[in-house]
Design an enzyme around this catalytic site. Structure first.
Site, PDB file in Angstrom:
ATOM      1  N   LYS A   6      42.182  51.010  42.194  1.00 34.59           N
ATOM      2  CA  LYS A   6      41.570  51.551  43.477  1.00 34.59           C
ATOM      3  C   LYS A   6      42.747  52.608  43.674  1.00 34.59           C
ATOM      4  O   LYS A   6      42.456  53.854  43.183  1.00 34.59           O
ATOM      5  CB  LYS A   6      41.786  50.354  44.339  1.00 34.59           C
ATOM      6  CG  LYS A   6      41.236  48.871  44.198  1.00 34.59           C
ATOM      7  CD  LYS A   6      39.620  48.830  43.699  1.00 34.59           C
ATOM      8  CE  LYS A   6      39.189  47.721  43.104  1.00 34.59           C
ATOM      9  NZ  LYS A   6      39.742  46.335  43.591  1.00 34.59           N
ATOM     10  N   ARG A  25      51.586  46.403  21.653  1.00 34.26           N
ATOM     11  CA  ARG A  25      51.224  45.270  22.522  1.00 34.26           C
ATOM     12  C   ARG A  25      52.462  44.978  23.453  1.00 34.26           C
ATOM     13  O   ARG A  25      52.562  44.696  24.634  1.00 34.26           O
ATOM     14  CB  ARG A  25      50.686  44.071  21.977  1.00 34.26           C
ATOM     15  CG  ARG A  25      50.572  42.906  22.977  1.00 34.26           C
ATOM     16  CD  ARG A  25      49.729  41.617  22.534  1.00 34.26           C
ATOM     17  NE  ARG A  25      49.417  41.326  21.017  1.00 34.26           N
ATOM     18  CZ  ARG A  25      50.431  41.109  20.470  1.00 34.26           C
ATOM     19  NH1 ARG A  25      51.814  40.725  20.725  1.00 34.26           N
ATOM     20  NH2 ARG A  25      50.092  40.832  19.113  1.00 34.26           N
ATOM     21  N   TYR A  46      40.522  38.138  47.679  1.00 30.34           N
ATOM     22  CA  TYR A  46      39.538  39.062  46.854  1.00 30.34           C
ATOM     23  C   TYR A  46      38.638  37.961  46.025  1.00 30.34           C
ATOM     24  O   TYR A  46      39.212  37.088  45.466  1.00 30.34           O
ATOM     25  CB  TYR A  46      40.388  39.936  45.958  1.00 30.34           C
ATOM     26  CG  TYR A  46      39.527  40.680  44.816  1.00 30.34           C
ATOM     27  CD1 TYR A  46      38.798  41.566  45.210  1.00 30.34           C
ATOM     28  CD2 TYR A  46      39.564  40.170  43.586  1.00 30.34           C
ATOM     29  CE1 TYR A  46      37.927  42.293  44.278  1.00 30.34           C
ATOM     30  CE2 TYR A  46      38.753  40.889  42.500  1.00 30.34           C
ATOM     31  CZ  TYR A  46      37.942  41.855  43.101  1.00 30.34           C
ATOM     32  OH  TYR A  46      37.138  42.605  41.787  1.00 30.34           O
ATOM     33  N   ASP A  91      49.534  40.647  46.816  1.00 26.06           N
ATOM     34  CA  ASP A  91      48.356  41.836  46.289  1.00 26.06           C
ATOM     35  C   ASP A  91      48.318  42.957  47.355  1.00 26.06           C
ATOM     36  O   ASP A  91      47.931  42.940  48.393  1.00 26.06           O
ATOM     37  CB  ASP A  91      47.238  40.985  46.276  1.00 26.06           C
ATOM     38  CG  ASP A  91      46.064  41.975  45.538  1.00 26.06           C
ATOM     39  OD1 ASP A  91      46.216  43.150  45.771  1.00 26.06           O
ATOM     40  OD2 ASP A  91      45.074  41.475  45.191  1.00 26.06           O
TER      41      ASP A  91
HETATM   42  C1  LIG Z   1      39.700  45.041  42.887  1.00 28.22           C
HETATM   43  C2  LIG Z   1      40.811  43.987  43.442  1.00 28.22           C
HETATM   44  C3  LIG Z   1      41.325  43.184  42.331  1.00 28.22           C
HETATM   45  C4  LIG Z   1      40.961  43.107  41.230  1.00 28.22           C
HETATM   46  O1  LIG Z   1      41.374  44.247  40.398  1.00 28.22           O
HETATM   47  P1  LIG Z   1      40.242  44.476  38.897  1.00 28.22           P
HETATM   48  O2  LIG Z   1      41.063  45.933  38.672  1.00 28.22           O
HETATM   49  O3  LIG Z   1      39.040  45.054  39.295  1.00 28.22           O
HETATM   50  O4  LIG Z   1      40.664  43.542  38.147  1.00 28.22           O
HETATM   51  C5  LIG Z   1      42.261  42.272  43.102  1.00 28.22           C
HETATM   52  N1  LIG Z   1      42.568  42.489  44.263  1.00 28.22           N
HETATM   53  C6  LIG Z   1      42.077  43.301  45.252  1.00 28.22           C
HETATM   54  C7  LIG Z   1      42.563  43.015  46.642  1.00 28.22           C
HETATM   55  C8  LIG Z   1      40.941  44.320  44.850  1.00 28.22           C
HETATM   56  O5  LIG Z   1      40.430  44.988  45.608  1.00 28.22           O
END
Ligand SMILES: *Cc1c(COP(=O)(O)O)cnc(C)c1O
Length: 394
Positions: free
Chosen positions: A194, A45, A97, A169
């Site tokens: 992604k 962890r 998001y 982000d």
């Molecule tokens: C998908 C996404 C998230 C969240 O990510 P997860 O891996 O699904 O928890 C946060 N910000 C953006 C811009 C996203 O497209």
């Protein structure tokens, strides 16, 4: 040496065996030489060698000091919000998001953290929303699904002048196109689910700080709260990142072709793609990023939910699904999928109209994707659409 070559060779060869692929250390604990005397690892962890390679890799890619890997993008975002205390405020992008919106409003609001949502593509609006309590500015650029661009360098100046942190982000752009820390941001977060993972086969999150002390604080929360990424998923993310630059180059060039084609289509109304000269923030996109990414949104002249649902029924290569950034192209209808929880009036005011469709351009050939959209448009052209909600079939 080019930064891509340097990146590929910064992924270490295993010093014990010479393995060219990073070994997956699927272990919970590490045997100690004497109590407290170990080889740098005591419990997975806190630290794991496979995760450590990924954490160093993303820190290098984002040109920061500390990288941390989490079980999801939302877990990475959650870790950043733990820097705040009751009474603190956040100024956040209004096109945020949906999962981040839910985390801020349904979880952190009850602890007395307040969020002001503004159109951050207008820097003036950010300035106006700042109060003495603002401790964090939260950006996504480009945003989802209308691909608005915010000026990271200008907003970083506002953050500095007001003693607030700026977190970006960077999921949509990825470090292959944009490195917010070099533009003045303090923290970058990613849904590695992604483009970084890139193959639609895992859920993962990453964060990077510019400042090592801030990194140490967040690493403390990562260990204290325990939302870490496992060794196998860390390895999958490393493998994804190995081809990030190549994939992004292809996503960008195909997306530009598809966006231009959509723009001249008689059934299409608006096309949102930062690479188009008609995009409202095209100039900032050119200034702060090396490319425009693989996401396109567009609305139809017949601005009804029914017309959009009819179109998604007929695409064959574009699969109807949430998420983005994988090798297969996806199509989604934000009003009924990712943005369903937002009240219709608010959603429409943000440009997410009833006919808006979002494309995640995969790695297929541009001409095949265009042909697929063309045949789907052809099939809908003569279909009478009603406003009655009709369940779309996958
Ligand atoms: C998908 C996404 C998230 C969240 O990510 P997860 O891996 O699904 O928890 C946060 N910000 C953006 C811009 C996203 O497209």
């Amino acid at each position: 040496m080019s930064s891509i070559t340097e990146l590929i060779h910064s992924i270490p060869v295993d010093p014990l065996t010479g393995a060219i692929s990073v070994p997956i250390y699927q272990t919970s604990t590490f045997v100690q030489d004497a109590p407290g005397v170990n080889k740098g690892y005591d419990y997975s962890r806190s630290n794991n060698p496979t995760r450590a390679v990924l954490e160093q890799l993303i820190a290098k890619l984002e040109k920061g000091s500390t990288g941390l890997a989490f079980a999801s993008g939302l877990a990475a975002i959650d870790c950043v919000i733990k820097l705040l205390k009751t009474g603190d405020e956040i100024v956040a992008v209004d096109d945020i998001y949906g999962g981040a919106y839910r985390l801020f409003n349904a979880v952190y609001e009850q602890f007395g953290i307040k969020v002001h949502y503004v159109d951050t593509s207008n820097t003036e609006k950010v300035f106006e929303a700042i109060t003495p309590k603002t401790k964090l500015i939260w950006l996504e650029t480009p945003t989802n699904p209308t691909l608005k661009i915010s000026d990271i360098a200008a907003i970083a100046k506002i953050a500095k002048a007001n003693n607030a942190l700026l977190c970006v982000d960077n999921t949509f752009a990825t470090p292959a196109l944009q490195t917010p820390l070099t533009l003045g941001a303090d923290i970058v977060v990613h849904s590695a689910t992604k483009y970084l993972g890139g193959h639609s086969d895992l859920i993962a999150g990453l964060l990077v700080t510019k400042n090592p002390e801030l990194g140490a604080k967040l690493k403390f929360y990562q260990n204290a709260c325990g939302n870490i990424l496992g060794p196998f998923d860390s390895w999958l993310t490393i493998r994804g990142i190995e081809t990030l630059h190549l994939r992004i180059r292809q996503h960008c060039s195909t997306a530009l072709e598809v966006a231009k084609w959509l723009q001249q289509h008689p059934l299409v109304d608006q096309v949102y793609y930062p690479g188009l000269k008609t995009h409202a923030n095209h100039d900032i996109a050119i200034k702060q990023a090396k490319g425009f990414g693989g996401i396109i949104s567009f609305s139809l002249k017949n601005d009804t939910e029914a017309a959009a649902l009819e179109l998604v029924k007929h695409t064959e290569l574009f699969k109807l699904a949430e998420s983005l950034g994988g090798i297969k192209s996806l199509i989604s209808h934000p009003a009924n999928m990712t943005h369903k929880s937002i009240p219709a009036e608010k959603r429409r005011a943000n440009g997410v109209v009833d006919s808006l469709l979002r494309l995640s351009i995969g790695l297929e050939e541009a001409e095949d994707l265009i042909e697929d959209l063309e045949q789907a448009f052809e099939k809908t052209r003569n279909t009478k659409t009603t406003s009655k909600y009709e369940k779309a079939t996958v």
